[in-house]
Write a protein that holds these residues in place. Structure first.
Motif, PDB file in Angstrom:
ATOM      1  N   CYS A   1      11.639  99.841  20.221  1.00 60.69           N
ATOM      2  CA  CYS A   1      10.804  99.139  19.234  1.00 60.69           C
ATOM      3  C   CYS A   1      11.036  97.633  19.318  1.00 60.69           C
ATOM      4  N   GLU A   2      10.006  96.873  18.983  1.00 64.35           N
ATOM      5  CA  GLU A   2      10.116  95.406  19.028  1.00 64.35           C
ATOM      6  C   GLU A   2      10.866  94.909  17.801  1.00 64.35           C
ATOM      7  N   GLY A   3      11.941  94.171  17.995  1.00 65.01           N
ATOM      8  CA  GLY A   3      12.656  93.573  16.862  1.00 65.01           C
ATOM      9  C   GLY A   3      13.820  94.422  16.388  1.00 65.01           C
ATOM     10  N   LEU A   4      14.248  94.136  15.162  1.00 62.94           N
ATOM     11  CA  LEU A   4      15.469  94.762  14.642  1.00 62.94           C
ATOM     12  C   LEU A   4      15.163  95.997  13.791  1.00 62.94           C
ATOM     13  N   SER A   5      15.673  97.130  14.218  1.00 59.08           N
ATOM     14  CA  SER A   5      15.605  98.354  13.403  1.00 59.08           C
ATOM     15  C   SER A   5      16.987  98.604  12.817  1.00 59.08           C
ATOM     16  N   ILE A   6      17.009  99.199  11.636  1.00 60.76           N
ATOM     17  CA  ILE A   6      18.309  99.500  11.023  1.00 60.76           C
ATOM     18  C   ILE A   6      18.356 100.974  10.626  1.00 60.76           C
ATOM     19  N   ILE A   7      19.453 101.627  11.000  1.00 63.47           N
ATOM     20  CA  ILE A   7      19.687 103.004  10.560  1.00 63.47           C
ATOM     21  C   ILE A   7      20.844 102.979   9.576  1.00 63.47           C
ATOM     22  N   GLU A   8      20.676 103.653   8.455  1.00 66.05           N
ATOM     23  CA  GLU A   8      21.814 103.828   7.546  1.00 66.05           C
ATOM     24  C   GLU A   8      22.122 105.326   7.474  1.00 66.05           C
ATOM     25  N   GLU A   9      23.324 105.695   7.887  1.00 66.62           N
ATOM     26  CA  GLU A   9      23.725 107.114   7.873  1.00 66.62           C
ATOM     27  C   GLU A   9      24.519 107.373   6.587  1.00 66.62           C
ATOM     28  N   THR A  10      23.971 108.177   5.706  1.00 64.78           N
ATOM     29  CA  THR A  10      24.643 108.370   4.411  1.00 64.78           C
ATOM     30  C   THR A  10      25.333 109.735   4.291  1.00 64.78           C
ATOM     31  N   ILE A  11      25.127 110.620   5.270  1.00 60.66           N
ATOM     32  CA  ILE A  11      25.688 111.976   5.126  1.00 60.66           C
ATOM     33  C   ILE A  11      27.060 112.102   5.807  1.00 60.66           C
ATOM     34  N   TYR A  12      27.167 111.587   7.023  1.00 63.84           N
ATOM     35  CA  TYR A  12      28.421 111.724   7.784  1.00 63.84           C
ATOM     36  C   TYR A  12      29.007 110.354   8.111  1.00 63.84           C
ATOM     37  N   GLU A  13      30.340 110.268   8.126  1.00 61.96           N
ATOM     38  CA  GLU A  13      31.009 108.983   8.365  1.00 61.96           C
ATOM     39  C   GLU A  13      31.073 108.633   9.847  1.00 61.96           C
ATOM     40  N   ASN A  14      30.894 109.637  10.714  1.00 58.42           N
ATOM     41  CA  ASN A  14      31.217 109.396  12.121  1.00 58.42           C
ATOM     42  C   ASN A  14      30.107 109.912  13.047  1.00 58.42           C
ATOM     43  N   ARG A  15      28.879 109.525  12.715  1.00 63.01           N
ATOM     44  CA  ARG A  15      27.789 110.078  13.517  1.00 63.01           C
ATOM     45  C   ARG A  15      27.106 109.014  14.369  1.00 63.01           C
ATOM     46  N   PHE A  16      27.915 108.121  14.930  1.00 61.72           N
ATOM     47  CA  PHE A  16      27.358 107.053  15.770  1.00 61.72           C
ATOM     48  C   PHE A  16      28.009 107.048  17.155  1.00 61.72           C
ATOM     49  N   LYS A  17      28.598 108.196  17.550  1.00 63.52           N
ATOM     50  CA  LYS A  17      29.343 108.177  18.816  1.00 63.52           C
ATOM     51  C   LYS A  17      28.428 108.014  20.031  1.00 63.52           C
ATOM     52  N   ASN A  18      27.135 108.250  19.829  1.00 62.95           N
ATOM     53  CA  ASN A  18      26.156 108.097  20.904  1.00 62.95           C
ATOM     54  C   ASN A  18      25.915 106.629  21.258  1.00 62.95           C
ATOM     55  N   ILE A  19      26.218 105.725  20.306  1.00 62.90           N
ATOM     56  CA  ILE A  19      25.825 104.317  20.475  1.00 62.90           C
ATOM     57  C   ILE A  19      26.509 103.667  21.683  1.00 62.90           C
ATOM     58  N   LYS A  20      27.796 103.979  21.831  1.00 59.90           N
ATOM     59  CA  LYS A  20      28.549 103.410  22.963  1.00 59.90           C
ATOM     60  C   LYS A  20      27.812 103.688  24.292  1.00 59.90           C
ATOM     61  N   TYR A  21      27.331 104.926  24.415  1.00 59.83           N
ATOM     62  CA  TYR A  21      26.695 105.317  25.675  1.00 59.83           C
ATOM     63  C   TYR A  21      25.297 104.714  25.814  1.00 59.83           C
ATOM     64  N   LEU A  22      24.571 104.629  24.678  1.00 66.27           N
ATOM     65  CA  LEU A  22      23.251 103.979  24.736  1.00 66.27           C
ATOM     66  C   LEU A  22      23.420 102.522  25.162  1.00 66.27           C
TER      67      LEU A  22
END
Ligand code: EPU
Length: 415
Positions: free
Chosen positions: A316-337
């Motif tokens: 997507c063009e520009g800044l998108s923001i995700i806020e994860e409110t259910i789990y504390e540790n659900r961003f492990k995919n980011i490193k690989y992306l």
């Protein structure tokens, strides 16, 4: 260890049939224990979580027949014995044997469940519910011994609208004496599917799908036939794939209302969606707008699609923001992306994604089920070859994913 090799850049087109919902099926299989006769369940997905639950049922002495379309479970001759840690920790949903065995036999011995490492994931609310119905709980290390002289209906307020606690308390209450009311119950469609299964057996449950569920205890549950609802998370994953690199991909066999939160976000990004009674047709759009997403319980945006959609947000063009409110540790995919070329910064419960970014094939590792889906989606649009290791996590929850994507035109293989 199995790995997936994805050759990026191949346009997807054609039809894809969605399988039965994992998170329904994994509760329906243990629920069969509550039935005093045989049950037949159609549309159970062929995933390794099903196999792990079947292993537990067989260990307890249930008779099971599985064919392409259905699963027949007869729990009449079950021996209620301790479920070993080796099998209980294969998946999260082994915790449904707590409510099911307690509800049927007033006793259960089981170890703490396994599942994706995406946060602390306590089960205090399940236990609080069992206690409110009259059970006594002993925790010995990792093992739970839950026993009740009798189970008596009660009013239970859940501090968090937990899917697992709502279902487990329904299981324990269905044969309890008198009325149980679960307040602040979770409202996910899978809960409705499970309550319908129990009602088909003769249970008296009303209000499933709302935040107040009322259960009148019954003493006998009879034979029935039931069907698993379509998997809204699997459907959502393929909808995102179509938005990334699709040309008229038809995602069929779905219940569109279950996907409203995703559809609304995709439309906000500019994705074109044609909707039918039980399908969506999606084609990649040239320019995608950035959006903000906050995960919530149903009917909010599902946490289980948060990682898959992050791949789309990199486009997507520009800044998108995700806020994860259910789990504390659900961003492990980011490193690989990011290794593949994305520009994502994660801070506390938020991920800031600046796009569009060109993704390039790399060697990446799956840390949990939905992270795996996210990386497969990234591989589909990346330049060159993406090697995705540890795909066992993905096979736990997506039926025939390699076959389904190949049929759409993806170049993907298991090694
Ligand atoms: N929670 C507590 N105490 C409890 C129970 C839950 O604090 O006793 C917290 C959890 O730690 C979490 C939140 O409440 O922060 C919600 O958890 P919930 O109980 O709703 O989740 P779950 O039952 O463990 C199921 C699905 C998950 C899905 C969530 C939310 C199964 C087997 N798992 O988990 O599925 O993310 O509901 O919809 O049904 C997946 O499919 O990838 C997956 C993780």
């Amino acid at each position: 260890m199995q790995k997936l090799i994805v050759q990026g850049g191949n346009v997807l087109s054609g039809n894809i049939k969605i399988s039965g919902a994992k998170n329904s099926a994994v509760a329906l299989i243990p629920a069969a224990i509550l039935c005093d006769e045989e049950v037949k369940i159609y549309n159970i997905p062929n995933i390794t979580d099903r196999d792990a639950l079947t292993e537990i049922l067989e260990y307890l002495g249930a008779q099971i027949k599985i064919d392409k379309e259905s699963m027949v479970i007869n729990s009449k001759n079950i021996i209620n014995r301790e479920i070993p840690e080796k099998i209980s920790k294969k998946l999260r949903a082994s915790y449904y044997f707590m409510g099911a065995l307690l509800g049927k036999y007033k006793k259960v011995e089981i170890y703490f469940p396994g599942g994706c490492n995406i946060g602390v994931r306590p089960i205090n609310l399940h236990l609080k519910g069992f206690e409110a119905l009259g059970a006594k709980i002993k925790i010995k290390g990792n093992k739970y011994e839950i026993v009740a002289d009798k189970l008596i209906g009660n009013n239970i307020y859940l501090d968090i609208a937990s899917v697992g606690a709502t279902i487990n308390i329904m299981f324990a209450a269905v044969k309890a004496k008198g009325q149980t009311i679960i307040e602040n119950a979770a409202k996910e469609p899978e809960i409705v599917n499970v309550a319908t299964f129990l009602n088909n057996m003769g249970a008296k449950i009303t209000g499933a799908g709302t935040s107040k569920i009322i259960i009148e205890g019954v003493s006998w549950l009879s034979s029935c036939i039931h069907e698993v609802i379509p998997d809204r998370i699997e459907a959502g994953t393929y909808m995102i794939a179509a938005a990334l690199i699709g040309e008229k991909v038809k995602i069929e066999g779905i219940i569109p209302e279950h996907l409203e939160a995703l559809v609304s976000k995709l439309k906000e990004m500019g994705v074109e969606i044609k909707e039918g009674n039980d399908y969506f047709v999606i084609t990649k759009t040239k320019k995608l707008k950035s959006v903000q997403i906050k995960t919530l319980g149903y009917p909010g945006f599902p946490t289980d699609l948060q990682q898959p959609i992050s791949t789309l947000l990199t486009q997507c063009e520009g800044l998108s923001i995700i806020e994860e409110t259910i789990y504390e540790n659900r961003f492990k995919n980011i490193k690989y992306l990011n290794n593949m070329g994305a520009n994502i910064k994660a801070k506390n419960s938020k991920a800031y994604i600046t796009g569009p970014s060109k993704l390039v094939g790399k060697k990446v590792e799956v840390t949990d089920l939905r992270a795996g889906a996210c990386l497969i989606l990234a591989g589909l649009i990346a330049e060159g070859e993406t090697v995705i290791e540890n795909i066992e996590h993905v096979l736990r929850g997506y039926e025939n994913i390699v076959y389904k994507l190949t049929k759409l035109g993806a170049k993907i293989r298991v090694e």
